[in-house]
Every structure is written in structure tokens, then in C-alpha cells.
Design a protein around this motif. Structure first.
Motif, PDB file in Angstrom:
ATOM      1  N   HIS A  87      68.301 -30.800  17.277  1.00  0.00           N
ATOM      2  CA  HIS A  87      67.413 -31.080  18.407  1.00  0.00           C
ATOM      3  C   HIS A  87      68.188 -31.004  19.720  1.00  0.00           C
ATOM      4  N   ALA A  88      67.526 -30.505  20.738  1.00  0.00           N
ATOM      5  CA  ALA A  88      68.097 -30.518  22.084  1.00  0.00           C
ATOM      6  C   ALA A  88      67.493 -31.675  22.870  1.00  0.00           C
ATOM      7  N   LEU A  89      68.249 -32.208  23.817  1.00  0.00           N
ATOM      8  CA  LEU A  89      67.704 -33.261  24.667  1.00  0.00           C
ATOM      9  C   LEU A  89      66.571 -32.716  25.520  1.00  0.00           C
ATOM     10  N   PRO A  90      65.600 -33.545  25.869  1.00  0.00           N
ATOM     11  CA  PRO A  90      64.526 -33.083  26.748  1.00  0.00           C
ATOM     12  C   PRO A  90      65.085 -32.568  28.074  1.00  0.00           C
ATOM     13  N   ALA A  91      64.429 -31.592  28.621  1.00  0.00           N
ATOM     14  CA  ALA A  91      64.868 -31.034  29.905  1.00  0.00           C
ATOM     15  C   ALA A  91      64.851 -32.116  30.977  1.00  0.00           C
ATOM     16  N   GLY A  92      65.864 -32.093  31.811  1.00  0.00           N
ATOM     17  CA  GLY A  92      65.893 -33.031  32.927  1.00  0.00           C
ATOM     18  C   GLY A  92      66.653 -34.305  32.662  1.00  0.00           C
ATOM     19  N   VAL A  93      67.088 -34.545  31.412  1.00  0.00           N
ATOM     20  CA  VAL A  93      67.873 -35.750  31.118  1.00  0.00           C
ATOM     21  C   VAL A  93      69.304 -35.536  31.584  1.00  0.00           C
ATOM     22  N   PRO A 143      75.351 -33.125  33.952  1.00  0.00           N
ATOM     23  CA  PRO A 143      74.670 -32.558  32.779  1.00  0.00           C
ATOM     24  C   PRO A 143      75.287 -33.077  31.485  1.00  0.00           C
ATOM     25  N   VAL A 144      74.437 -33.277  30.481  1.00  0.00           N
ATOM     26  CA  VAL A 144      74.883 -33.783  29.181  1.00  0.00           C
ATOM     27  C   VAL A 144      74.973 -32.611  28.210  1.00  0.00           C
ATOM     28  N   ARG A 145      76.064 -32.551  27.460  1.00  0.00           N
ATOM     29  CA  ARG A 145      76.206 -31.493  26.469  1.00  0.00           C
ATOM     30  C   ARG A 145      76.574 -32.083  25.122  1.00  0.00           C
ATOM     31  N   ALA A 146      76.417 -31.287  24.072  1.00  0.00           N
ATOM     32  CA  ALA A 146      76.651 -31.735  22.704  1.00  0.00           C
ATOM     33  C   ALA A 146      77.921 -31.109  22.143  1.00  0.00           C
ATOM     34  N   ILE A 147      78.686 -31.937  21.411  1.00  0.00           N
ATOM     35  CA  ILE A 147      79.857 -31.471  20.670  1.00  0.00           C
ATOM     36  C   ILE A 147      79.561 -31.737  19.198  1.00  0.00           C
ATOM     37  N   ALA A 177      78.193 -35.368  19.122  1.00  0.00           N
ATOM     38  CA  ALA A 177      78.560 -36.326  20.163  1.00  0.00           C
ATOM     39  C   ALA A 177      77.979 -35.838  21.484  1.00  0.00           C
ATOM     40  N   TYR A 178      77.355 -36.736  22.218  1.00  0.00           N
ATOM     41  CA  TYR A 178      76.773 -36.389  23.507  1.00  0.00           C
ATOM     42  C   TYR A 178      77.689 -36.883  24.612  1.00  0.00           C
ATOM     43  N   VAL A 179      78.063 -35.955  25.491  1.00  0.00           N
ATOM     44  CA  VAL A 179      79.075 -36.242  26.509  1.00  0.00           C
ATOM     45  C   VAL A 179      78.671 -35.623  27.844  1.00  0.00           C
ATOM     46  N   VAL A 234      70.410 -41.741  28.522  1.00  0.00           N
ATOM     47  CA  VAL A 234      70.853 -40.698  27.598  1.00  0.00           C
ATOM     48  C   VAL A 234      70.733 -41.171  26.147  1.00  0.00           C
ATOM     49  N   VAL A 235      71.188 -42.400  25.879  1.00  0.00           N
ATOM     50  CA  VAL A 235      71.146 -42.918  24.511  1.00  0.00           C
ATOM     51  C   VAL A 235      69.719 -42.953  23.982  1.00  0.00           C
ATOM     52  N   GLU A 236      68.784 -43.432  24.784  1.00  0.00           N
ATOM     53  CA  GLU A 236      67.397 -43.522  24.321  1.00  0.00           C
ATOM     54  C   GLU A 236      66.802 -42.138  24.104  1.00  0.00           C
ATOM     55  N   ALA A 237      67.167 -41.177  24.942  1.00  0.00           N
ATOM     56  CA  ALA A 237      66.676 -39.809  24.750  1.00  0.00           C
ATOM     57  C   ALA A 237      67.206 -39.231  23.443  1.00  0.00           C
ATOM     58  N   VAL A 238      68.474 -39.509  23.130  1.00  0.00           N
ATOM     59  CA  VAL A 238      69.056 -39.039  21.870  1.00  0.00           C
ATOM     60  C   VAL A 238      68.359 -39.714  20.684  1.00  0.00           C
ATOM     61  N   ALA A 239      68.146 -41.032  20.795  1.00  0.00           N
ATOM     62  CA  ALA A 239      67.559 -41.797  19.689  1.00  0.00           C
ATOM     63  C   ALA A 239      66.128 -41.374  19.383  1.00  0.00           C
TER      64      ALA A 239
END
Length: 265
Positions: free
Chosen positions: A17-23, A30-34, A41-43, A76-81
């Protein structure tokens, strides 16, 4: 340009899953995924002249800065969850670079996988209980007779009676809080009691006697809320919040590699 560090928000199951646009993250970065073997991991990048070890100590004394950072972190955490089982990382955990985060995923892969398996299909709910203030001037037996004697004696008797009333009210509130926590713990997968907040943090004058967190299966959320409703009254005001990412049930010691830093604020 200031040297950049890597701010870590959360570890989650990699479900694609990708984070919603605008988060965006801290400082609107900007938040990216590793990713690594089923974990992600979201960083985001942060300037080390603000988030490095020494400047961070000063920043943490600025309540406005802490508040802005906490809101961005939790956003960010809530968007990921919302997208996948998630293990939030403590506020203000910063590494010198993304390679350290990749190394973390490699070294602690099994630990993260176990924590995420535990919270899969579950969310955290918070319950705060507040005690109604004791009536300091409530009448007690013998008070009218005392008032017919010396004024000083009557005052001391009223004062002692008031203290007894307050002590009784606190004892009853504490017993009630224990019952509430035990009942809710029995209807949840796991529970945790945080330290009660003082009025400056809670925003309420009534004393907080319970600050509980409860991990609840998503398909039992209505049952849990009904249990809370059934415990209301008897001199206690209950406040239900959630559902949240499982902050209270995914705590892992990430060690002190590099410039990793964290704060309990």
C-alpha cells in the motif's frame, strides 16, 4: 544546505500500500518507504541542525516545537495504520541516514514481525476516568451541635470532617478505577495503564484516576465500547478515545546505533 538525517515514524507489514496523497511528515517533508523482506519503514529527511543530538535538546524545551513535531509524527503513523498492521516508533527517533534504517530492518526483522503479528487486526482504544470532586462542605452528623459550641472547635470539626470526606471519595474513586480497568482488560487482548495526566495535560480540573490503553480486535470494537458505556456513572466520568495505532503495545528498544534519539514527550 544543512546535513540531513532520517526521521523514522513506524515499521509496518509490507502489503504494497502507498500512503494517501498529501500526507507529509515532520517539517512538511515527503515520506518515503524503505522495504526489506515483508517489512516497510516509513521515513523522511530532517535537518540535523535542528534534529541533531545537541540542537534537539534545545528543541525539546520548546513546547510549540514539540507539539508540531508530535502532530506530524502521529499524522504519518495513523495514515500508515489505516493501510497495514503498524508498530509506531517513539517520537523523535532520528538516524544519520537511510542505510542505518535498512540495517535496523535486517537486524530486528524477527522482532518486528512478531510485534506486527500480535497487533494484526487490532487497534488501540484509550479510556480515561475522572473523579467528581468531593463535596468539602457536605453535612456530617453532629455538625449542627458542634456549631453551637466554640467557633474554633466547630471550625476544626468541620475541617476534619471535610478531610475525611475527601479521603473517602479518593478511596472510592481508586477502587472504582481498579474495577473499570479490570473489566475492560477482560474484554481486550492486552491492556496497559499509563500514568494519570495532571490537569495541565488533560485539560480538565477533575482528577484523572485511570489512564488506560486497551488492544481490541477490530471486530469486537462495538462490544468494547458497550462495556465502557456500562461502566459510566457512580461518581466517575469516562472518556473513550480511538481507535488508534497500537502505540502502547508495540514498544521495542531500538538501541543507540548512530544518532538515533528518542523522547517520551
Amino acid at each position: 544546505m544543512a546535513e540531513a538525517g532520517t526521521y523514522l515514524y513506524a515499521i509496518a507489514q509490507d502489503l504494497g500500500h502507498a500512503l494517501p496523497a498529501g500526507v507529509t511528515g515532520v517539517a512538511d517533508a515527503p515520506v518515503r518507504a524503505i522495504t526489506h523482506e515483508g517489512l516497510v519503514a516509513y521515513v523522511s529527511p530532517v535537518p540535523l541542525d535542528e534534529f541533531g543530538e545537541e540542537p534537539l535538546r534545545r528543541s525539546l524545551e520548546d513546547l510549540d516545537w514539540v507539539g508540531d513535531t508530535a502532530r506530524a509524527h502521529h499524522r504519518v503513523v495513523e495514515a500508515v495504520a489505516e493501510e497495514a498492521p503498524t508498530a509506531p516508533v517513539r517520537l523523535v527517533t532520528v538516524y544519520t541516514g537511510e542505510e542505518q534504517v535498512r540495517d535496523l530492518l535486517r537486524r530486528r526483522h524477527d522482532d518486528f514481525a512478531a510485534v506486527l503479528a500480535h497487533v494484526t487486526g487490532r487497534r488501540e482504544w484509550g479510556v480515561k476516568a475522572y473523579a467528581a470532586p468531593a463535596a468539602a462542605d457536605s453535612p456530617v452528623a453532629g455538625e449542627s451541635a458542634a456549631e453551637s459550641g466554640k467557633p474554633g472547635t466547630a471550625y476544626l470539626q468541620r475541617r476534619r470532617a471535610s478531610l475525611r470526606n475527601r479521603e473517602d471519595a479518593w478511596r472510592q474513586a481508586a477502587e472504582r478505577a481498579e474495577h473499570i480497568h479490570a473489566t475492560l482488560a477482560a474484554t481486550s487482548v492486552a491492556s496497559h495503564r499509563h500514568r494519570p495526566q495532571d490537569p495541565e495535560l488533560s485539560g480538565r480540573e477533575d482528577p484523572m484516576v485511570l489512564n488506560g490503553a486497551y488492544l481490541v480486535d477490530e471486530d469486537h470494537a462495538e462490544e468494547f465500547a458497550a462495556a465502557v458505556d456500562g461502566l459510566r456513572g457512580q461518581g466517575i466520568d469516562l472518556e473513550l478515545t480511538g481507535p488508534w495505532a497500537p502505540y502502547s503495545f508495540t514498544v521495542l528498544d531500538l538501541g543507540t546505533t548512530g544518532r538515533e534519539m528518542s523522547d517520551d514527550t
